[in-house]
Design a protein around this motif. Sequence first.
Motif, PDB file in Angstrom:
ATOM      1  N   ALA A 197     -13.061   0.427   7.718  1.00 41.22           N
ATOM      2  CA  ALA A 197     -13.117   1.819   6.691  1.00 41.22           C
ATOM      3  C   ALA A 197     -11.955   2.493   7.516  1.00 41.22           C
ATOM      4  O   ALA A 197     -12.067   2.779   8.795  1.00 41.22           O
ATOM      5  N   ALA A 198     -10.987   3.176   6.880  1.00 41.54           N
ATOM      6  CA  ALA A 198      -9.832   3.643   7.545  1.00 41.54           C
ATOM      7  C   ALA A 198      -9.209   4.821   6.711  1.00 41.54           C
ATOM      8  O   ALA A 198      -9.485   4.575   5.477  1.00 41.54           O
ATOM      9  N   PRO A 199      -8.373   5.852   7.047  1.00 35.44           N
ATOM     10  CA  PRO A 199      -8.043   6.767   6.370  1.00 35.44           C
ATOM     11  C   PRO A 199      -6.758   6.325   5.513  1.00 35.44           C
ATOM     12  O   PRO A 199      -6.165   5.202   5.793  1.00 35.44           O
ATOM     13  N   ASP A 200      -6.851   7.001   4.312  1.00 36.13           N
ATOM     14  CA  ASP A 200      -5.854   6.715   3.472  1.00 36.13           C
ATOM     15  C   ASP A 200      -4.561   7.461   4.051  1.00 36.13           C
ATOM     16  O   ASP A 200      -3.738   8.082   2.960  1.00 36.13           O
ATOM     17  N   ASP A 201      -3.914   6.861   4.903  1.00 41.28           N
ATOM     18  CA  ASP A 201      -2.578   7.345   5.420  1.00 41.28           C
ATOM     19  C   ASP A 201      -2.101   6.417   6.467  1.00 41.28           C
ATOM     20  O   ASP A 201      -2.778   5.425   6.748  1.00 41.28           O
ATOM     21  N   GLY A 202      -0.902   6.678   6.690  1.00 41.15           N
ATOM     22  CA  GLY A 202      -0.236   5.569   7.746  1.00 41.15           C
ATOM     23  C   GLY A 202      -0.133   4.255   7.237  1.00 41.15           C
ATOM     24  O   GLY A 202      -0.096   3.988   6.216  1.00 41.15           O
ATOM     25  N   ALA A 203      -0.484   3.328   8.300  1.00 41.15           N
ATOM     26  CA  ALA A 203      -0.368   1.981   7.731  1.00 41.15           C
ATOM     27  C   ALA A 203      -1.494   1.510   6.999  1.00 41.15           C
ATOM     28  O   ALA A 203      -1.454   0.100   6.403  1.00 41.15           O
ATOM     29  N   PHE A 204      -2.509   2.050   7.096  1.00 44.86           N
ATOM     30  CA  PHE A 204      -3.900   1.629   6.469  1.00 44.86           C
ATOM     31  C   PHE A 204      -3.809   1.313   4.908  1.00 44.86           C
ATOM     32  O   PHE A 204      -4.146   0.005   4.484  1.00 44.86           O
ATOM     33  N   PRO A 205      -3.164   2.164   4.025  1.00 46.17           N
ATOM     34  CA  PRO A 205      -3.215   1.714   2.459  1.00 46.17           C
ATOM     35  C   PRO A 205      -2.515   0.283   2.307  1.00 46.17           C
ATOM     36  O   PRO A 205      -2.919  -0.659   1.613  1.00 46.17           O
ATOM     37  N   GLU A 206      -1.178   0.103   2.985  1.00 47.53           N
ATOM     38  CA  GLU A 206      -0.497  -0.892   2.841  1.00 47.53           C
ATOM     39  C   GLU A 206      -1.438  -2.362   3.475  1.00 47.53           C
ATOM     40  O   GLU A 206      -1.433  -3.109   2.967  1.00 47.53           O
ATOM     41  N   MET A 207      -1.702  -1.835   4.626  1.00 46.45           N
ATOM     42  CA  MET A 207      -2.714  -3.132   5.367  1.00 46.45           C
ATOM     43  C   MET A 207      -3.710  -3.501   4.533  1.00 46.45           C
ATOM     44  O   MET A 207      -4.078  -4.794   4.288  1.00 46.45           O
ATOM     45  N   LEU A 208      -4.731  -2.332   3.986  1.00 48.25           N
ATOM     46  CA  LEU A 208      -5.743  -2.856   3.306  1.00 48.25           C
ATOM     47  C   LEU A 208      -5.521  -3.447   2.009  1.00 48.25           C
ATOM     48  O   LEU A 208      -6.421  -4.065   1.357  1.00 48.25           O
ATOM     49  N   ALA A 209      -4.459  -2.982   1.368  1.00 49.51           N
ATOM     50  CA  ALA A 209      -4.116  -3.573   0.121  1.00 49.51           C
ATOM     51  C   ALA A 209      -3.578  -5.118   0.236  1.00 49.51           C
ATOM     52  O   ALA A 209      -3.910  -6.016  -0.561  1.00 49.51           O
TER      53      ALA A 209
END
Length: 192
Positions: free
Chosen positions: A109-121
């Motif tokens: 579970a990670a915030p919807d900003d920075g590297a995380f949206p692209e990573m989890l997509a």
Amino acid sequence: PFTVGYLSVITPRKGLHVLAAALERLAADGRDARLRVAGQALDRRYLRESERRLRRAGLADRVEFLGELDRAEKLAFLHSLSALVQPSIKPEVLGTVALEAQATGLPVAAPDDGAFPEMLAATGGGVLFTPTDADDLAAKLAALMDDAEAADAMGESGADAVARLHGEAACAEATIALLDEVLADTPTAGDT
């Protein structure tokens, strides 16, 4: 019980207080969630405040502070969790811990900003929550608790994608492609 992990330096910008507030909300809803915290305390006052907050909320028996971990301890730590939360309040550029967790098959579970949206997509290995929003984080963790099958599928997807995108073979191929590109752009002795 559902066990959430935090693995990072302990300082306000890494957001442990957001995760602590989410744990309080889960407990208030009658959910049995645990928290394991690992990492170097860069801000000892902040660590003490976090511990006091959880004690005041009656959650001291649900939280374990482990300090710094070596490589073997980190792997054991990750394998002891149901999910890893990276609650950073500032955008992360890399999100290395989230990749490491996914590599072990752990949903993130990670915030919807920075590297995380692209990573989890790209990996399908977790869920995004509204940055600094403990209520949203608690809701996302509750959803993982309620649907173990979906959480397991995220963990498998993350592990497969991290191995495919960031494993040894992928790194070797990327290195060879980069070297080929550099060599193609480098003049030879006869070209000058």
